[in-house]
Design a protein around this motif. Sequence first.
Motif, PDB file in Angstrom:
ATOM      1  N   HIS A 181      52.288 -42.152 -26.453  1.00 31.38           N
ATOM      2  CA  HIS A 181      51.769 -41.726 -25.149  1.00 31.38           C
ATOM      3  C   HIS A 181      52.784 -40.860 -24.402  1.00 31.38           C
ATOM      4  CE1 HIS A 181      47.816 -43.380 -24.704  1.00 31.38           C
ATOM      5  NE2 HIS A 181      48.184 -44.622 -24.944  1.00 31.38           N
ATOM      6  N   ARG A 182      54.065 -41.163 -24.543  1.00 29.57           N
ATOM      7  CA  ARG A 182      55.067 -40.335 -23.862  1.00 29.57           C
ATOM      8  C   ARG A 182      55.049 -38.910 -24.405  1.00 29.57           C
ATOM      9  NH1 ARG A 182      59.285 -42.891 -25.114  1.00 29.57           N
ATOM     10  NH2 ARG A 182      60.393 -41.462 -26.489  1.00 29.57           N
ATOM     11  N   HIS A 183      54.938 -38.790 -25.725  1.00 23.97           N
ATOM     12  CA  HIS A 183      54.883 -37.463 -26.330  1.00 23.97           C
ATOM     13  C   HIS A 183      53.575 -36.763 -26.000  1.00 23.97           C
ATOM     14  CE1 HIS A 183      58.626 -38.173 -28.378  1.00 23.97           C
ATOM     15  NE2 HIS A 183      58.141 -39.231 -29.006  1.00 23.97           N
ATOM     16  N   PRO A 241      55.232 -48.185 -19.518  1.00 18.95           N
ATOM     17  CA  PRO A 241      55.543 -46.959 -18.764  1.00 18.95           C
ATOM     18  C   PRO A 241      55.060 -45.690 -19.457  1.00 18.95           C
ATOM     19  CG  PRO A 241      57.532 -47.882 -19.749  1.00 18.95           C
ATOM     20  CD  PRO A 241      56.455 -48.907 -19.923  1.00 18.95           C
ATOM     21  N   ASP A 242      55.013 -45.665 -20.788  1.00 17.40           N
ATOM     22  CA  ASP A 242      54.558 -44.463 -21.473  1.00 17.40           C
ATOM     23  C   ASP A 242      53.053 -44.273 -21.337  1.00 17.40           C
ATOM     24  OD1 ASP A 242      57.116 -43.750 -22.267  1.00 17.40           O
ATOM     25  OD2 ASP A 242      57.011 -44.951 -24.087  1.00 17.40           O
ATOM     26  N   LEU A 243      52.291 -45.357 -21.331  1.00 18.15           N
ATOM     27  CA  LEU A 243      50.867 -45.244 -21.036  1.00 18.15           C
ATOM     28  C   LEU A 243      50.659 -44.759 -19.615  1.00 18.15           C
ATOM     29  CD1 LEU A 243      47.865 -45.620 -21.619  1.00 18.15           C
ATOM     30  CD2 LEU A 243      48.144 -48.062 -21.106  1.00 18.15           C
ATOM     31  N   GLN A 244      51.435 -45.272 -18.671  1.00 19.43           N
ATOM     32  CA  GLN A 244      51.325 -44.798 -17.294  1.00 19.43           C
ATOM     33  C   GLN A 244      51.647 -43.309 -17.197  1.00 19.43           C
ATOM     34  OE1 GLN A 244      53.316 -47.190 -14.332  1.00 19.43           O
ATOM     35  NE2 GLN A 244      52.596 -49.118 -15.191  1.00 19.43           N
ATOM     36  N   ALA A 245      52.632 -42.852 -17.970  1.00 26.23           N
ATOM     37  CA  ALA A 245      52.992 -41.431 -17.959  1.00 26.23           C
ATOM     38  C   ALA A 245      51.852 -40.572 -18.483  1.00 26.23           C
ATOM     39  CB  ALA A 245      54.253 -41.209 -18.791  1.00 26.23           C
ATOM     40  N   ALA A 246      51.175 -41.039 -19.531  1.00 23.65           N
ATOM     41  CA  ALA A 246      50.051 -40.279 -20.073  1.00 23.65           C
ATOM     42  C   ALA A 246      48.920 -40.189 -19.060  1.00 23.65           C
ATOM     43  CB  ALA A 246      49.569 -40.911 -21.376  1.00 23.65           C
ATOM     44  N   HIS A 247      48.606 -41.316 -18.395  1.00 21.10           N
ATOM     45  CA  HIS A 247      47.558 -41.286 -17.378  1.00 21.10           C
ATOM     46  C   HIS A 247      47.921 -40.350 -16.228  1.00 21.10           C
ATOM     47  CE1 HIS A 247      44.361 -44.015 -18.498  1.00 21.10           C
ATOM     48  NE2 HIS A 247      45.216 -44.954 -18.860  1.00 21.10           N
ATOM     49  N   ALA A 248      49.185 -40.318 -15.863  1.00 21.42           N
ATOM     50  CA  ALA A 248      49.608 -39.460 -14.753  1.00 21.42           C
ATOM     51  C   ALA A 248      49.638 -37.986 -15.135  1.00 21.42           C
ATOM     52  CB  ALA A 248      50.982 -39.895 -14.253  1.00 21.42           C
ATOM     53  N   VAL A 483      54.544 -40.499 -34.898  1.00 23.17           N
ATOM     54  CA  VAL A 483      55.896 -41.028 -34.735  1.00 23.17           C
ATOM     55  C   VAL A 483      56.237 -41.860 -35.969  1.00 23.17           C
ATOM     56  CG1 VAL A 483      55.853 -41.007 -32.217  1.00 23.17           C
ATOM     57  CG2 VAL A 483      55.006 -43.015 -33.444  1.00 23.17           C
ATOM     58  N   PRO A 484      57.519 -41.936 -36.365  1.00 21.83           N
ATOM     59  CA  PRO A 484      57.868 -42.648 -37.599  1.00 21.83           C
ATOM     60  C   PRO A 484      57.826 -44.170 -37.479  1.00 21.83           C
ATOM     61  CG  PRO A 484      59.824 -41.730 -36.576  1.00 21.83           C
ATOM     62  CD  PRO A 484      58.663 -41.198 -35.810  1.00 21.83           C
ATOM     63  N   TYR A 485      57.874 -44.694 -36.263  1.00 19.52           N
ATOM     64  CA  TYR A 485      57.821 -46.146 -36.080  1.00 19.52           C
ATOM     65  C   TYR A 485      57.408 -46.450 -34.654  1.00 19.52           C
ATOM     66  CZ  TYR A 485      62.315 -45.522 -33.695  1.00 19.52           C
ATOM     67  OH  TYR A 485      63.300 -45.105 -32.824  1.00 19.52           O
ATOM     68  N   VAL A 486      56.913 -47.688 -34.429  1.00 20.23           N
ATOM     69  CA  VAL A 486      56.563 -48.134 -33.083  1.00 20.23           C
ATOM     70  C   VAL A 486      57.084 -49.528 -32.782  1.00 20.23           C
ATOM     71  CG1 VAL A 486      54.495 -46.694 -32.926  1.00 20.23           C
ATOM     72  CG2 VAL A 486      54.312 -49.028 -33.834  1.00 20.23           C
ATOM     73  N   GLN A 487      57.492 -50.276 -33.793  1.00 20.50           N
ATOM     74  CA  GLN A 487      57.852 -51.675 -33.575  1.00 20.50           C
ATOM     75  C   GLN A 487      59.259 -51.856 -33.007  1.00 20.50           C
ATOM     76  OE1 GLN A 487      55.358 -52.878 -37.562  1.00 20.50           O
ATOM     77  NE2 GLN A 487      57.080 -54.190 -37.037  1.00 20.50           N
ATOM     78  N   GLY A 488      60.214 -51.066 -33.450  1.00 20.25           N
ATOM     79  CA  GLY A 488      61.610 -51.326 -33.129  1.00 20.25           C
ATOM     80  C   GLY A 488      61.984 -51.054 -31.691  1.00 20.25           C
ATOM     81  N   ASP A 489      61.587 -49.886 -31.186  1.00 18.49           N
ATOM     82  CA  ASP A 489      61.894 -49.505 -29.801  1.00 18.49           C
ATOM     83  C   ASP A 489      60.986 -48.350 -29.427  1.00 18.49           C
ATOM     84  OD1 ASP A 489      63.082 -47.029 -30.726  1.00 18.49           O
ATOM     85  OD2 ASP A 489      64.926 -48.129 -31.157  1.00 18.49           O
ATOM     86  N   ALA A 490      61.208 -47.810 -28.233  1.00 20.59           N
ATOM     87  CA  ALA A 490      60.345 -46.744 -27.727  1.00 20.59           C
ATOM     88  C   ALA A 490      60.997 -45.375 -27.841  1.00 20.59           C
ATOM     89  CB  ALA A 490      59.983 -47.018 -26.269  1.00 20.59           C
ATOM     90  N   ALA A 491      61.948 -45.213 -28.751  1.00 19.21           N
ATOM     91  CA  ALA A 491      62.723 -43.978 -28.830  1.00 19.21           C
ATOM     92  C   ALA A 491      62.316 -43.062 -29.976  1.00 19.21           C
ATOM     93  CB  ALA A 491      64.210 -44.312 -28.963  1.00 19.21           C
ATOM     94  N   ALA A 492      61.252 -43.352 -30.684  1.00 18.77           N
ATOM     95  CA  ALA A 492      60.904 -42.561 -31.863  1.00 18.77           C
ATOM     96  C   ALA A 492      60.545 -41.127 -31.483  1.00 18.77           C
ATOM     97  CB  ALA A 492      59.734 -43.213 -32.595  1.00 18.77           C
ATOM     98  N   PRO A 493      60.987 -40.150 -32.295  1.00 21.10           N
ATOM     99  CA  PRO A 493      60.588 -38.755 -32.072  1.00 21.10           C
ATOM    100  C   PRO A 493      59.167 -38.520 -32.564  1.00 21.10           C
ATOM    101  CG  PRO A 493      61.906 -38.904 -34.056  1.00 21.10           C
ATOM    102  CD  PRO A 493      61.874 -40.298 -33.466  1.00 21.10           C
TER     103      PRO A 493
END
Length: 513
Positions: A181-183, A241-248, A483-493
């Motif tokens: 969602h952030r991307h 917060p990333d879902l909120q960013a997408a909605h905004a 994105v290459p992963y979603v489980q570990g953290d929210a930093a995936a490119p």
Amino acid sequence: MDAHIPESGPHPRRRSLLQFAGVGSAALLSGIGVPGTAEAAWSGERIPDDPFRLGVASGDPADDGFLLWTRLAPEPLALDGHGGMPRASFDVRWEVAEDERFRRVARDGLARATPDLAHSVHPRVRGLRPGRQYFYRFHAGRWTSPVGRVRTMPRRGTMPASFTFASASCQAWYHGWFTAHRHLAADDPDLVFFLGDYIYEYAITAANLWRRGVTLGEGHDHETVTLEDYRLRYALTKSDPDLQAAHAAAAFVITPDDHEVQNNYADETSQYGISPADFRLRRAVAYRALYENAPLALEALPDGPDARLHRRLTVGDLATVNVLDTRQYRSPAEGSILGAAQERWLLDGLRRSDATWNVLAQQVAVMHVTDDRVDQWDGFPAERRRLLDTFALPSVANPLVLTGDTHRATAGDLLGDFADPDSPVVGTELITTSIASDGDGADHDQYEQDWIQHPWVKFYSGRRGYTLGRLTPSELTVDFRAVPYVQGDAAAPVSTLARFVTEAGRPGLEKVN
């Protein structure tokens, strides 16, 4: 009153909205910001803390405006489902401006946030200019919300040079971070189609909590059943917060699939043995919580267990978008995924359309996959044939189907007759992968062969992400973003796994990278 509806009990087929949902007409009118209905609210109580912790959102844009949404919730995960708000009504002021600093306010107004609707408001803003970006925010008490941005649609009779959209679906909060969602927000689409499974109803336990680095308090370890349960699950999901960013970042056009109520339900039928009468109660509170937590029009507020969720949007003369509901009227016994009335509405609308692109925003795969996959259009072959026959009409230009559900990214051609692989291509289907459901995923998985065995399937990936498209009068360009992963953290490119083009007037996908 607060509607805590249990799994069992007597239920007439339909009650009036005021009787069943416990929502007064004044609350409805003030919540959508009808002029003259939101006089100053005085309850003698104060909002205890920042009430905008679930963010802001917009939805269903028209050429002169859009819907706005927020829900006051200073304590979003309060177990009573009221978000830490007093059981009183509060005025919410909204503003829409031409600039991010709100120096040029175009429209403003008041809406009433009531406990009946979990202190959500859904004002419809009108009187704006077409094809323009606007900024919006809310005020409640001494608090001001984050700023969102939204674009009005181009006016009918005009042909925009381009229109960008994203499609997304399937965001099980407990399976991973919402990095996609952030991307998506950074890609700045004109509109986002969310194609189902905004929440999941399952109990969250140690076994399925794959989102690392988080802890949960009580209240999440059982399946959602009551109105309070569904409100709490929406609050948990929307706290990301990333879902909120997408909605905004852009307006969302939201249509639910099954998990907003219960896995694989069809109309009034639960696959888990709940009686139709009890399941109507379950669906009623689930649909009400959906309305309370989404930028949906008043028509989507349920009357008992029924809600009007299918609708039509236009993007100037470039595109007509038919938003479908493939759950509420589904009848496997009658071979219908849409129900007779919605099917007529859809096919008649397609035949009358003069748009360059005719888009379906819906939930489950139209293309043929396997004969035993009854939870997709494969289970409704006669209705699919009628749809594909309509797509094949010369008057129906450039059919495009946007789909969710599968947790895999897939691109395919829609054939006039899937029993004949040499039959003409009549449209394009783009299936977006999940935001987080099923965890990290992989490039290849055990379901891949079911799909790629067919010549009409042009792409398949089990990674997480979203789909980014661009429509012009001459072509559709689509990027499958992952994105290459979603489980570990929210930093995936994020990266683009594949890009396809479909030329207007020449159905069929062509891969360009």
